[in-house]
Write a protein that holds these residues in place. Structure first.
Motif, PDB file in Angstrom:
ATOM      1  N   VAL A  14       6.148  22.779 -17.825  1.00  0.00           N
ATOM      2  CA  VAL A  14       5.328  21.586 -17.597  1.00  0.00           C
ATOM      3  C   VAL A  14       4.028  22.017 -16.951  1.00  0.00           C
ATOM      4  N   THR A  18       0.166  16.352 -19.653  1.00  0.00           N
ATOM      5  CA  THR A  18       0.584  14.947 -19.667  1.00  0.00           C
ATOM      6  C   THR A  18       0.460  14.296 -18.293  1.00  0.00           C
ATOM      7  N   ASP A  20       1.659  15.083 -15.457  1.00  0.00           N
ATOM      8  CA  ASP A  20       2.975  14.942 -14.853  1.00  0.00           C
ATOM      9  C   ASP A  20       2.904  15.156 -13.353  1.00  0.00           C
ATOM     10  N   ASP A  21       4.054  14.980 -12.680  1.00  0.00           N
ATOM     11  CA  ASP A  21       4.079  14.967 -11.220  1.00  0.00           C
ATOM     12  C   ASP A  21       4.000  16.350 -10.592  1.00  0.00           C
ATOM     13  N   MET A  65      10.788  15.155 -10.872  1.00  0.00           N
ATOM     14  CA  MET A  65      10.991  16.118 -11.946  1.00  0.00           C
ATOM     15  C   MET A  65      12.461  16.458 -12.143  1.00  0.00           C
ATOM     16  N   LYS A 133      10.441  14.722 -17.352  1.00  0.00           N
ATOM     17  CA  LYS A 133       9.006  14.582 -17.525  1.00  0.00           C
ATOM     18  C   LYS A 133       8.633  13.106 -17.603  1.00  0.00           C
ATOM     19  N   ASN A 134       7.372  12.809 -17.325  1.00  0.00           N
ATOM     20  CA  ASN A 134       6.923  11.428 -17.514  1.00  0.00           C
ATOM     21  C   ASN A 134       6.727  11.108 -18.994  1.00  0.00           C
ATOM     22  N   SER A 135       6.891  12.109 -19.855  1.00  0.00           N
ATOM     23  CA  SER A 135       6.697  11.931 -21.289  1.00  0.00           C
ATOM     24  C   SER A 135       8.024  11.876 -22.049  1.00  0.00           C
ATOM     25  N   GLY A 193      13.503  10.356 -18.835  1.00  0.00           N
ATOM     26  CA  GLY A 193      12.203  10.594 -18.227  1.00  0.00           C
ATOM     27  C   GLY A 193      12.117   9.987 -16.845  1.00  0.00           C
ATOM     28  N   THR A 195       9.035   9.404 -13.381  1.00  0.00           N
ATOM     29  CA  THR A 195       7.802   9.676 -12.637  1.00  0.00           C
ATOM     30  C   THR A 195       7.916   8.945 -11.320  1.00  0.00           C
TER      31      THR A 195
END
Length: 325
Positions: A14, A18, A20-21, A65, A133-135, A193, A195
């Motif tokens: 990651v 995207t 992400d965090d 995550m 992932k946030n995706s 997913g 976040t």
């Protein structure tokens, strides 16, 4: 960030693509490292509480995550004109939260600064196949939020001594609560997913999930938990400046139901400090998670939305906020 060079490595699971965090880097077949960093200026006057809140916020990215925090380093900016004991209390607050998380605090770095700033660089561990992932949202998923929103509004009012004792305590308790218990129960169910809801506000982070997953997402405004007092102050127009930046960030990526109350947008785009997790998982697992949260969590939580296969290119990566489920 767009001008920085792109780093490509098969071990980088990651990166920044995207929004992400945290970053995730694979070490071997069974272990990957989560790396994140966050810090900010005081949101409360009490230095110990500020340390707790800042540390909870920093640790949250690892939980989002799907990982477990292991090591943390202090990041400090502090004016030389202030009593050093204030800094000691900030660090004590942060250390207590690191201990609560089960991680180790192993040092850090400080600089002389005109305004106090504090946070952590946190390393966590996760199995490479269990990274969230946030995706990762999938069609048919439900969305569960593990903390109420309204923190940006209440923090703005707190600075002006506008909150009563119950409203202030509610905001503080929310911000200093680790997302640890929420993550423990979430990980057991292998969601698709996740976040955490922080500076971009609820709609901002849901939009990033929709865009990263290329899914269509519906949120239900009447199901979203809100902190005591936040609606009343939003109706009065007392909102942080970050709300407007969040609206600009999302732009046409979100459609708000005309039936929503006038104050709704200010709550939906309200930037959060140490907010909850937003979890995307199949409905059956979602019902099980809600049941587990009845005993695992002390703060309000709720199922607030659903994920859909886009009906066309105009709906891919977009969200709708409906007045009612």
């Amino acid at each position: 960030m767009c001008k920085l060079p792109k780093f490509n490595d098969e071990r980088l699971l990651v990166g920044v693509e995207t929004s992400d965090d945290a970053a995730v880097y694979q070490i071997n077949e069974d272990q990957a490292v989560i790396q994140t960093l966050d810090f900010f200026t005081p949101v409360v006057d009490d230095p110990y509480l500020f340390g707790q809140i800042a540390a909870s916020n920093s640790l949250s990215d690892v939980y989002a995550m799907g990982g477990i925090p292991t090591l943390a380093l202090n990041i400090v900016g502090f004016p030389s004109c202030l009593d050093i004991e204030i800094l000691g209390e900030i660090l004590r607050g942060g250390a207590d939260k690191v201990v609560e998380a089960g991680a180790l605090l192993v040092g850090g770095h400080s600089i002389n600064d005109n305004e106090p700033k504090y946070g952590l660089s946190v390393m966590g561990m996760v199995h490479p196949k269990a990274v969230l992932k946030n995706s990762g949202a999938k069609p048919g998923d439900v969305l569960i939020l593990t903390k109420p929103i309204g923190l940006g509004i209440l923090n703005t009012c707190m600075k002006e001594d506008m909150l009563n004792e119950a409203q202030m305590q509610g905001a503080i308790d929310c911000m200093k609560t680790l997302n640890k218990n929420a993550a423990i129960e979430m990980i057991k169910l292998s969601p698709n997913g996740c976040t955490d809801i922080t500076g971009f506000g609820l709609v901002g982070h849901v939009y990033e999930m929709a865009a990263g997953s290329q899914m269509a997402i519906d949120l239900y405004f009447d199901q979203i938990p809100v902190l005591e007092g936040a609606i009343e102050f939003a109706q009065m127009g007392i909102i942080p400046a970050g709300t407007y930046r969040n609206r600009d960030h999302v732009g046409s990526g979100a459609w708000l139901d005309p039936a929503l109350p006038d104050y709704a947008a200010d709550l939906l785009y309200d930037p959060q400090t140490s907010g909850g997790l937003l979890i995307s998982l199949p409905e059956e697992k979602g019902m099980a998670l809600l049941k587990a949260y009845e005993t695992a969590l002390d703060l309000p939580f709720a199922l607030i939305g659903r994920v859909y296969e886009p009906s066309g290119p105009d709906t891919a990566g977009k969200i709708r906020v409906l007045a009612k489920a």
